[in-house]
Design a protein around this motif. Structure first.
Motif, PDB file in Angstrom:
ATOM      1  N   UNK A 131       7.004 -10.492  23.967  1.00  0.00           N
ATOM      2  CA  UNK A 131       8.351 -11.042  24.143  1.00  0.00           C
ATOM      3  C   UNK A 131       8.379 -12.555  24.224  1.00  0.00           C
ATOM      4  N   UNK A 132       7.263 -13.169  24.510  1.00  0.00           N
ATOM      5  CA  UNK A 132       7.178 -14.632  24.573  1.00  0.00           C
ATOM      6  C   UNK A 132       6.759 -15.243  23.242  1.00  0.00           C
ATOM      7  N   UNK A 133       6.179 -14.442  22.343  1.00  0.00           N
ATOM      8  CA  UNK A 133       5.616 -15.035  21.122  1.00  0.00           C
ATOM      9  C   UNK A 133       6.243 -14.522  19.826  1.00  0.00           C
ATOM     10  N   UNK A 134       6.843 -13.349  19.842  1.00  0.00           N
ATOM     11  CA  UNK A 134       7.405 -12.774  18.609  1.00  0.00           C
ATOM     12  C   UNK A 134       8.789 -13.361  18.330  1.00  0.00           C
ATOM     13  N   UNK A 135       9.216 -13.248  17.092  1.00  0.00           N
ATOM     14  CA  UNK A 135      10.551 -13.677  16.677  1.00  0.00           C
ATOM     15  C   UNK A 135      11.256 -12.473  16.088  1.00  0.00           C
ATOM     16  N   UNK A 136      12.539 -12.397  16.269  1.00  0.00           N
ATOM     17  CA  UNK A 136      13.293 -11.283  15.710  1.00  0.00           C
ATOM     18  C   UNK A 136      14.050 -10.555  16.795  1.00  0.00           C
ATOM     19  N   UNK A 137      14.338  -9.310  16.523  1.00  0.00           N
ATOM     20  CA  UNK A 137      15.067  -8.436  17.447  1.00  0.00           C
ATOM     21  C   UNK A 137      14.017  -7.681  18.260  1.00  0.00           C
ATOM     22  N   UNK A 138      13.795  -8.119  19.497  1.00  0.00           N
ATOM     23  CA  UNK A 138      12.698  -7.595  20.303  1.00  0.00           C
ATOM     24  C   UNK A 138      13.235  -6.696  21.417  1.00  0.00           C
ATOM     25  N   UNK A 139      12.639  -5.516  21.533  1.00  0.00           N
ATOM     26  CA  UNK A 139      12.952  -4.572  22.599  1.00  0.00           C
ATOM     27  C   UNK A 139      11.695  -4.436  23.447  1.00  0.00           C
ATOM     28  N   UNK A 140      11.834  -4.694  24.734  1.00  0.00           N
ATOM     29  CA  UNK A 140      10.694  -4.644  25.645  1.00  0.00           C
ATOM     30  C   UNK A 140      10.877  -3.436  26.550  1.00  0.00           C
ATOM     31  N   UNK A 141      10.007  -2.444  26.376  1.00  0.00           N
ATOM     32  CA  UNK A 141      10.095  -1.181  27.112  1.00  0.00           C
ATOM     33  C   UNK A 141       9.017  -1.134  28.180  1.00  0.00           C
ATOM     34  N   UNK A 142       9.415  -0.809  29.401  1.00  0.00           N
ATOM     35  CA  UNK A 142       8.443  -0.636  30.477  1.00  0.00           C
ATOM     36  C   UNK A 142       9.011   0.366  31.465  1.00  0.00           C
ATOM     37  N   UNK A 164      -7.724 -13.544  22.131  1.00  0.00           N
ATOM     38  CA  UNK A 164      -7.019 -12.686  21.189  1.00  0.00           C
ATOM     39  C   UNK A 164      -6.060 -13.539  20.366  1.00  0.00           C
ATOM     40  N   UNK A 165      -6.107 -13.379  19.042  1.00  0.00           N
ATOM     41  CA  UNK A 165      -5.189 -14.088  18.144  1.00  0.00           C
ATOM     42  C   UNK A 165      -4.017 -13.171  17.837  1.00  0.00           C
ATOM     43  N   UNK A 166      -2.804 -13.678  18.037  1.00  0.00           N
ATOM     44  CA  UNK A 166      -1.597 -12.896  17.780  1.00  0.00           C
ATOM     45  C   UNK A 166      -0.996 -13.287  16.432  1.00  0.00           C
ATOM     46  N   UNK A 167      -0.598 -12.305  15.631  1.00  0.00           N
ATOM     47  CA  UNK A 167       0.093 -12.622  14.377  1.00  0.00           C
ATOM     48  C   UNK A 167       1.527 -13.049  14.681  1.00  0.00           C
ATOM     49  N   UNK A 168       2.176 -13.714  13.731  1.00  0.00           N
ATOM     50  CA  UNK A 168       3.585 -14.049  13.896  1.00  0.00           C
ATOM     51  C   UNK A 168       4.402 -12.811  13.547  1.00  0.00           C
ATOM     52  N   UNK A 169       5.017 -12.215  14.535  1.00  0.00           N
ATOM     53  CA  UNK A 169       5.786 -10.993  14.349  1.00  0.00           C
ATOM     54  C   UNK A 169       7.262 -11.313  14.205  1.00  0.00           C
ATOM     55  N   UNK A 170       7.942 -10.553  13.328  1.00  0.00           N
ATOM     56  CA  UNK A 170       9.382 -10.706  13.172  1.00  0.00           C
ATOM     57  C   UNK A 170       9.969  -9.355  12.798  1.00  0.00           C
ATOM     58  N   UNK A 171      11.286  -9.287  12.669  1.00  0.00           N
ATOM     59  CA  UNK A 171      11.959  -8.030  12.367  1.00  0.00           C
ATOM     60  C   UNK A 171      12.373  -7.348  13.657  1.00  0.00           C
TER      61      UNK A 171
END
Length: 180
Positions: free
Chosen positions: A33-44, A12-19
């Motif tokens: 959470x390991x690959x995106x940049x920006x303000x990341x909220x991880x919900x589980x 799977x290819x991941x896009x560069x996420x930000x924001x």
């Protein structure tokens, strides 16, 4: 019906996420959470899964909560992601409806998930490639509900999403959705 389904490794290819990003079901491997940049909220829903994501290097704000009833304001996020997580959730329509609510107009929801046949145990192994990292992740579901790309696409449309892009593969799919 098969008892156990094991897929070969899928890439799977991941896009560069930000924001401002919400990763729904982002515990465990913590790929977004390991690959995106920006303000990341991880919900589980699982504290154990959130702790595992932290231990694997995921960055962001870790929130224990139910994706069917999120405590975020309307139109709060630029991007919502679900990386091989819907397969664990029993009411995908409610989850998608909440994702739609918390996503800003013009925002995107990105879904990577498994195509699941009738079985008792389902295993999928994923190689996730981002700009800077390659992550090998293993996912397993016991007593999964069967799941297809078309099923999730139809649920997404029923809550208001527009499909921007879709990829269907033998064992997995990708949907890029937009809130118009």
């Amino acid at each position: 019906m098969k008892l156990v389904v094991k897929t070969p490794w899928v890439e799977v290819k991941l896009p560069q996420l930000s924001g401002r990003i919400l990763d729904v079901g982002g515990g465990g491997e913590g790929v977004i959470g390991r690959t995106a940049r920006g303000e990341i909220y991880i919900l589980d829903i699982s504290e154990k899964e959130l702790e595992e994501a932290k231990s694997r290097g995921a960055k962001g704000e870790f929130i224990k909560g139910d994706a069917r009833k999120m405590e975020f304001p309307d139109e709060y996020f630029d991007t919502v992601t679900s990386f091989f997580s819907l397969m664990y959730m029993r009411d995908s329509r409610k989850v998608l409806k909440e994702c739609y609510r918390v996503l800003r107009k013009g925002g995107k929801m990105l879904i990577w998930d498994a195509v699941i046949p009738r079985c008792l145990i389902y295993n999928i192994n994923v190689i996730a490639r981002s700009e800077n990292e390659v992550i090998k992740a293993k996912y397993a579901v016991v007593f999964p509900a069967p799941q297809t790309c078309e099923q999730i696409e139809n649920l997404a449309k029923s809550v208001g999403f527009e499909v921007v892009r879709k990829e269907r593969h033998e064992h997995w799919f990708y949907l890029e959705l937009s809130k118009v």
